[in-house]
Design a protein around this motif. Sequence first.
Motif, PDB file in Angstrom:
ATOM      1  N   ILE A   9       0.827  -1.200   0.000  1.00 20.91           N
ATOM      2  CA  ILE A   9       0.000   0.000   0.000  1.00 20.91           C
ATOM      3  C   ILE A   9       0.861   1.249   0.000  1.00 20.91           C
ATOM      4  O   ILE A   9       0.584   2.230  -0.701  1.00 20.91           O
ATOM      5  N   GLU A  14      -1.037   6.172  -4.748  1.00 20.26           N
ATOM      6  CA  GLU A  14      -2.492   6.097  -4.887  1.00 20.26           C
ATOM      7  C   GLU A  14      -3.203   6.169  -3.533  1.00 20.26           C
ATOM      8  O   GLU A  14      -4.367   6.558  -3.470  1.00 20.26           O
ATOM      9  N   TRP A  15      -2.500   5.786  -2.472  1.00 20.01           N
ATOM     10  CA  TRP A  15      -3.002   6.007  -1.117  1.00 20.01           C
ATOM     11  C   TRP A  15      -2.357   7.294  -0.598  1.00 20.01           C
ATOM     12  O   TRP A  15      -1.202   7.314  -0.202  1.00 20.01           O
ATOM     13  N   THR A  17      -1.350  10.231   1.747  1.00 23.23           N
ATOM     14  CA  THR A  17      -1.207  10.507   3.173  1.00 23.23           C
ATOM     15  C   THR A  17      -1.924  11.824   3.439  1.00 23.23           C
ATOM     16  O   THR A  17      -1.420  12.905   3.121  1.00 23.23           O
ATOM     17  N   LEU A  29      -4.537   7.782   5.847  1.00 16.29           N
ATOM     18  CA  LEU A  29      -4.433   7.670   4.403  1.00 16.29           C
ATOM     19  C   LEU A  29      -5.808   7.463   3.784  1.00 16.29           C
ATOM     20  O   LEU A  29      -6.699   6.868   4.402  1.00 16.29           O
ATOM     21  N   ARG A  30      -5.992   7.975   2.569  1.00 13.97           N
ATOM     22  CA  ARG A  30      -7.213   7.711   1.813  1.00 13.97           C
ATOM     23  C   ARG A  30      -6.827   7.447   0.362  1.00 13.97           C
ATOM     24  O   ARG A  30      -5.858   8.004  -0.146  1.00 13.97           O
ATOM     25  N   GLN A  31      -7.596   6.600  -0.295  1.00 12.02           N
ATOM     26  CA  GLN A  31      -7.266   6.168  -1.649  1.00 12.02           C
ATOM     27  C   GLN A  31      -7.884   7.126  -2.664  1.00 12.02           C
ATOM     28  O   GLN A  31      -9.088   7.405  -2.630  1.00 12.02           O
ATOM     29  N   GLU A  51     -13.551  11.378   4.625  1.00  7.45           N
ATOM     30  CA  GLU A  51     -13.237   9.952   4.570  1.00  7.45           C
ATOM     31  C   GLU A  51     -13.585   9.352   5.935  1.00  7.45           C
ATOM     32  O   GLU A  51     -12.926   9.638   6.938  1.00  7.45           O
ATOM     33  N   LEU A  55      -7.395   4.754   6.339  1.00  8.99           N
ATOM     34  CA  LEU A  55      -6.398   3.789   6.779  1.00  8.99           C
ATOM     35  C   LEU A  55      -5.478   4.525   7.752  1.00  8.99           C
ATOM     36  O   LEU A  55      -4.830   5.503   7.379  1.00  8.99           O
TER      37      LEU A  55
END
Length: 339
Positions: A9, A14-15, A17, A29-31, A51, A55
Motif C-alpha cells: 500500500i 495512490e493512497w 497521506t 491515508l485515503r485512496q 473519509e 487507513l
Amino acid sequence: MAEQPLKNILAYGEWLTHRYDEDADSFHLRQLDRSQHDAATFITDEYLGAEVTPLIVRRNDAIEQVSKTNPLHFIIHSAFCASTMLARGFNLPGVSMGLKEPVLLNDIVGWRRRGAPPAAVAQRLDHGLHMLARPFKGDQAIVVKPSNVFNALAPLALTMRPTSKAILLYAPLPVFLVSVARKGLWCRLWCRELLEGLITDGIMMNLGFEQGDYFRMSDLQVAAVGWLAQQRQFDAMVSTFGPERISTLDSETLTATPEAALTAAMKHFGLSVHAANIAGHPAFATHSKFGGAFDSKDRTAEHKAATEAYGDEIAKVLIWAKAVAETAGIPLDLTAPLL
C-alpha cells in the motif's frame, strides 16, 4: 494489518497521506485515483468529501515501509497566482502527479504554531514529505503545491531534501491587490488571517511596523504587507539555495504562456516528458477553482473589471507598498526566472 500488504500500500502514491494525528502520532491515508485528484480543486475534505474509514498507520510503522529516495519537488506560492493551474499541469500519467494543498502539511504547520518542539516538527515534516513523495505507479516524481501557510517551513523542507527543487510562484503586487479586491469580503478577511499566521511564524520582522500598526491598516494595506513579507522570504530562498534549485515565476508569464512554463518547469525538475503531452493540457483551458471553460482572456477581463471598480484604492496602496518595499530592500520582481 500484515506487514507485506502495508508495504504494498505504501509503495505508491495512490493512497494519499491525508492527515497527521499528533495525539496518536499516526498518519491517516485515503485512496485517490488520478481522476479524483484532477476533479478536486484542493485535496481537502471540502472538495473530496470526508473519509469516514481512513487507513490509520502509526507514523513509525509507516516510515519504516517507505522509500527515502523518491523524488519530490515543490511549487511554493504567495496566493492568487495561478498555482493550482500549474499544479494540475503536472497530472501527466507516466511522468508526474501534482498534489494540490495536501492537508497533511497544514496539520504539521498547525502543530508547530501551537508550540510543538522544533525538533519534533522537523522530524514529522521529514517523515510527512517521504510519505507524500510516493509516486503514482509508473510515474517519475511527485510535485507538491502546499498551501501558502506552509511557506515558513519551505526552507526547512528544501534543506532536509537536497535533491528537491522548487518553483517560487507569485503574482505581481498590482495583480495580487486586484485579486484581493475583486474577491470581496471573504478574501479581505483571509488576508488578515494570513497576516496573523505570518506574525506567528516570525516572517513579519523588520518591515518597520509595530504590532499595533496593523490594526490601523486598510484591508488592501494588510494584503500588501503580507505579499511583501512572502516576497522577501522568496528572495532569501533564491539567495540561500541558488538558481540550480530555485526558479521563480510570476503569474502573468504563467497565464500568458502556460505550455512553455510547464515545459520549463518539467526541465527544472528533471522530468522527461514529450511536448505532445503538454500541448493542449486541459489544466490550461478550465477554471482551476470552479471548472468550466476559462483562459487567459477571461482572466484579463476579470482583472480589468476589478481595476475599474477599485482602481483608486489600489493605486494609493501601491504607492505606499512600493515605499515600504524600497525601505525594507524587498524586490518587487524576483531573480532566477524560470522563463
